[in-house]
Design a protein around this motif. Structure first.
Motif, PDB file in Angstrom:
ATOM      1  N   PRO A  19      14.882 -20.193  62.334  1.00 28.87           N
ATOM      2  CA  PRO A  19      13.455 -20.242  61.988  1.00 28.87           C
ATOM      3  C   PRO A  19      13.150 -19.324  60.811  1.00 28.87           C
ATOM      4  O   PRO A  19      13.716 -18.232  60.698  1.00 28.87           O
ATOM      5  N   ALA A  75      10.180 -28.451  69.414  1.00 28.61           N
ATOM      6  CA  ALA A  75      10.278 -27.151  68.746  1.00 28.61           C
ATOM      7  C   ALA A  75      11.509 -27.098  67.848  1.00 28.61           C
ATOM      8  O   ALA A  75      11.443 -26.606  66.710  1.00 28.61           O
ATOM      9  N   PRO A 133      15.516 -13.913  67.098  1.00 31.17           N
ATOM     10  CA  PRO A 133      14.714 -14.786  67.957  1.00 31.17           C
ATOM     11  C   PRO A 133      15.145 -14.670  69.414  1.00 31.17           C
ATOM     12  O   PRO A 133      16.337 -14.793  69.728  1.00 31.17           O
ATOM     13  N   VAL A 138       7.762 -18.182  67.455  1.00 33.07           N
ATOM     14  CA  VAL A 138       9.031 -17.490  67.673  1.00 33.07           C
ATOM     15  C   VAL A 138       8.720 -16.079  68.148  1.00 33.07           C
ATOM     16  O   VAL A 138       7.977 -15.341  67.489  1.00 33.07           O
ATOM     17  N   TYR A 193      15.820 -22.033  72.638  1.00 33.53           N
ATOM     18  CA  TYR A 193      14.758 -22.953  73.033  1.00 33.53           C
ATOM     19  C   TYR A 193      14.872 -23.090  74.553  1.00 33.53           C
ATOM     20  O   TYR A 193      15.967 -22.996  75.105  1.00 33.53           O
ATOM     21  N   ILE A 226      11.966 -19.543  71.226  1.00 28.93           N
ATOM     22  CA  ILE A 226      11.310 -20.454  70.294  1.00 28.93           C
ATOM     23  C   ILE A 226      10.687 -21.567  71.128  1.00 28.93           C
ATOM     24  O   ILE A 226      11.378 -22.203  71.926  1.00 28.93           O
ATOM     25  N   VAL A 267      11.484 -26.512  63.696  1.00 29.59           N
ATOM     26  CA  VAL A 267      12.211 -25.449  63.003  1.00 29.59           C
ATOM     27  C   VAL A 267      13.174 -26.033  61.982  1.00 29.59           C
ATOM     28  O   VAL A 267      13.355 -25.485  60.889  1.00 29.59           O
ATOM     29  N   TYR A 310       4.883 -24.358  66.297  1.00 34.39           N
ATOM     30  CA  TYR A 310       5.847 -23.630  67.121  1.00 34.39           C
ATOM     31  C   TYR A 310       5.648 -22.132  66.921  1.00 34.39           C
ATOM     32  O   TYR A 310       5.035 -21.693  65.931  1.00 34.39           O
ATOM     33  N   TYR A 330      10.311 -12.561  68.595  1.00 37.55           N
ATOM     34  CA  TYR A 330      11.463 -11.787  68.138  1.00 37.55           C
ATOM     35  C   TYR A 330      11.613 -10.524  68.983  1.00 37.55           C
ATOM     36  O   TYR A 330      10.637  -9.834  69.283  1.00 37.55           O
TER      37      TYR A 330
END
Length: 260
Positions: free
Chosen positions: A124, A97, A153, A146, A78, A156, A101, A144, A148
């Motif tokens: 997540p 966020a 992740p 994500v 984050y 986020i 999650v 939110y 990848y």
């Protein structure tokens, strides 16, 4: 002493000597004589260095525990912005966020339950069956996304998507306004056209937009509230929009869902 009484002259001499000895004390006071069977004093143990306490935090708070919060959020992918020990808007949105999650109620005041979740966080959940190594998952219900990279992740972040409100506006090149609902459609898409800096659209200004579904884009915005508030685009915090295009290439899968 027991026995013969001490003469007045000798007693006076002893008293004067005692006064001279006690005058060397830093406090200028005579210390009482220790008892005959006084136990030996144990050395005092040093006071341990205090660690940051997990106090109840509110926006505007400052201190080492805020720095600890910011470092921990960064370690979990984050982005609270600069690690400066100040609980400002960027940190607040990263907190939202994290709460989303971890299936927690979004709130800016942080107490015991939040610190416990931060110590034992959840991953997540993928929003679609397709789970490409390089992709973006968008959870519209919890607001939110994500990003990848390599199947893990990389980022986020809190977002604000379509508000669902009815509005009317002219599209580019149109002469008559078109009315519709402000929704962010679900589905599977891919990133396409992008613009560097501020782009002006019929519905407002978008910072570093990356389009993935027609006129729907990821973009930075000056206002990214806790609730859905856009005309359909996916707003994100400005400090994240600064580098988001460097992380997200063209033709990358985007899965938008509203999971349970």
């Amino acid at each position: 002493m027991r026995g013969r009484p001490i003469g007045a002259g000798k007693a006076g001499a002893l008293l004067a000597a005692a006064l001279l000895l006690t005058a060397c004390d830093a406090g200028q006071k005579a210390a009482p004589a220790p008892p005959e069977s006084a136990p030996s004093a144990e050395p005092a143990s040093p006071t341990p260095t205090p660690t940051p306490t997990h106090r109840r935090l509110k926006p505007g708070a400052k201190g080492d525990d805020v720095k600890e919060l910011q470092r921990r959020l960064k370690a979990l992918n984050y982005d609270p912005g600069k690690v400066d020990g100040k609980y400002g808007p960027s940190t607040e949105m990263a907190v939202w966020a994290f709460q989303a999650v971890n299936r927690m109620k979004k709130k800016s005041t942080l107490g015991k339950s939040f610190w416990e979740a931060l110590a034992d966080p959840k991953e997540p959940r993928p929003v679609a069956k397709k789970r490409e190594k390089h992709r973006v998952d968008v959870d519209l219900k919890r607001q939110y996304l994500v990003l990848y990279k390599g199947g893990r992740p990389r980022l986020i972040t809190h977002i604000s998507s379509g508000s669902g409100e009815y509005y009317c506006a002219k599209d580019r090149g149109a002469t008559v306004p078109r009315c519709r609902y402000a929704t962010t459609g679900t589905g599977d898409f891919r990133t396409g056209r992008r613009f560097s800096g501020w782009e002006t659209s019929p519905l407002g200004r978008l910072y570093n937009p990356i389009y993935f579904n027609g006129g729907i884009a990821f973009h930075g915005a000056l206002s990214v509230p806790k609730h859905p508030a856009s005309h359909g685009c996916v707003r994100m915090p400005m400090h994240i929009a600064e580098y988001f295009p460097d992380l997200l290439g063209t033709g990358v899968p985007v899965h938008v869902r509203r999971p349970r």
